[in-house]
Design a protein around this motif. Structure first.
Motif, PDB file in Angstrom:
ATOM      1  N   PRO A 289       5.135  11.152  -9.098  1.00 51.09           N
ATOM      2  CA  PRO A 289       4.663  11.871 -10.541  1.00 51.09           C
ATOM      3  C   PRO A 289       3.966  13.113 -10.276  1.00 51.09           C
ATOM      4  O   PRO A 289       4.365  14.225 -11.026  1.00 51.09           O
ATOM      5  N   ALA A 290       3.298  13.125  -9.348  1.00 52.15           N
ATOM      6  CA  ALA A 290       2.422  14.403  -8.999  1.00 52.15           C
ATOM      7  C   ALA A 290       3.556  15.457  -8.566  1.00 52.15           C
ATOM      8  O   ALA A 290       3.265  16.613  -8.850  1.00 52.15           O
TER       9      ALA A 290
ATOM     10  N   GLN B 155       0.844  -1.304  -0.012  1.00 48.13           N
ATOM     11  CA  GLN B 155       0.036   0.101   0.021  1.00 48.13           C
ATOM     12  C   GLN B 155       0.977   1.060   0.032  1.00 48.13           C
ATOM     13  O   GLN B 155       0.602   2.348  -0.745  1.00 48.13           O
ATOM     14  N   GLN B 156       1.893   1.092   0.998  1.00 45.78           N
ATOM     15  CA  GLN B 156       2.811   2.361   0.920  1.00 45.78           C
ATOM     16  C   GLN B 156       3.390   2.644  -0.618  1.00 45.78           C
ATOM     17  O   GLN B 156       3.548   3.767  -1.053  1.00 45.78           O
ATOM     18  N   CYS B 157       3.967   1.515  -1.224  1.00 45.52           N
ATOM     19  CA  CYS B 157       4.668   1.746  -2.349  1.00 45.52           C
ATOM     20  C   CYS B 157       3.577   2.375  -3.646  1.00 45.52           C
ATOM     21  O   CYS B 157       3.916   3.032  -4.297  1.00 45.52           O
ATOM     22  N   ALA B 158       2.313   2.006  -3.567  1.00 44.81           N
ATOM     23  CA  ALA B 158       1.284   2.278  -4.423  1.00 44.81           C
ATOM     24  C   ALA B 158       1.202   3.734  -4.075  1.00 44.81           C
ATOM     25  O   ALA B 158       1.015   4.255  -5.108  1.00 44.81           O
ATOM     26  N   LEU B 159       1.062   4.081  -2.826  1.00 42.17           N
ATOM     27  CA  LEU B 159       1.006   5.536  -2.566  1.00 42.17           C
ATOM     28  C   LEU B 159       1.755   6.478  -3.120  1.00 42.17           C
ATOM     29  O   LEU B 159       1.706   7.397  -4.027  1.00 42.17           O
ATOM     30  N   TRP B 160       3.161   6.028  -3.070  1.00 44.20           N
ATOM     31  CA  TRP B 160       4.278   7.004  -3.417  1.00 44.20           C
ATOM     32  C   TRP B 160       4.419   6.618  -4.983  1.00 44.20           C
ATOM     33  O   TRP B 160       4.835   7.632  -5.663  1.00 44.20           O
TER      34      TRP B 160
END
Length: 126
Positions: A117-118, A107-112
């Motif tokens: 890119p943002a 979940q942390q990897c998906a968030l970052w």
């Protein structure tokens, strides 16, 4: 409560821990708590800063976004995590790695993966 007859589960129609107004006020205060950092970022952007310090408005704005995304204790958690990551003791680093694998590394990897890119596009837009 001790001494009171039990209430059958079928009779319970609704459970409210607090009123709806309480939750609205809580959410409003949470958002308003980030305003000083956001306003500080805008104020810094409007100033004519020396050549080496143009990154300050973006840095303050990034702190504001991190605080809103991760809550009030975000900076305390980050500093504690950095202490474990840069520890000279191998046991401390291994313990941190085991807790990361146990507590949602995916979940942390998906968030970052979404946030990186943002943040990059924010810097490119300057």
């Amino acid at each position: 409560v001790e001494g009171m007859p039990p209430i059958p589960l079928a009779r319970i129609a609704r459970v409210d821990l607090q009123t709806r107004t309480f939750y609205i006020l809580l959410a409003t205060n949470y958002v308003l708590a980030g305003f000083p950092l956001a306003v500080g970022s805008l104020a810094l952007r409007s100033l004519k800063l020396p050549a080496g310090t143009e990154f300050l408005p973006t840095l303050v704005g990034s702190f504001a976004m991190l605080r809103e995304l991760f809550g009030l204790g975000a900076f305390a958690r980050i500093s504690l995590a950095l202490f474990w990551i840069f520890s000279a003791n191998n046991e401390n680093r291994d313990e941190f790695g085991r807790s990361m694998m146990r507590d949602g590394l995916v979940q942390q990897c998906a968030l970052w993966a979404f946030l990186s890119p943002a943040i990059m596009f924010v810097h490119m837009g300057r």
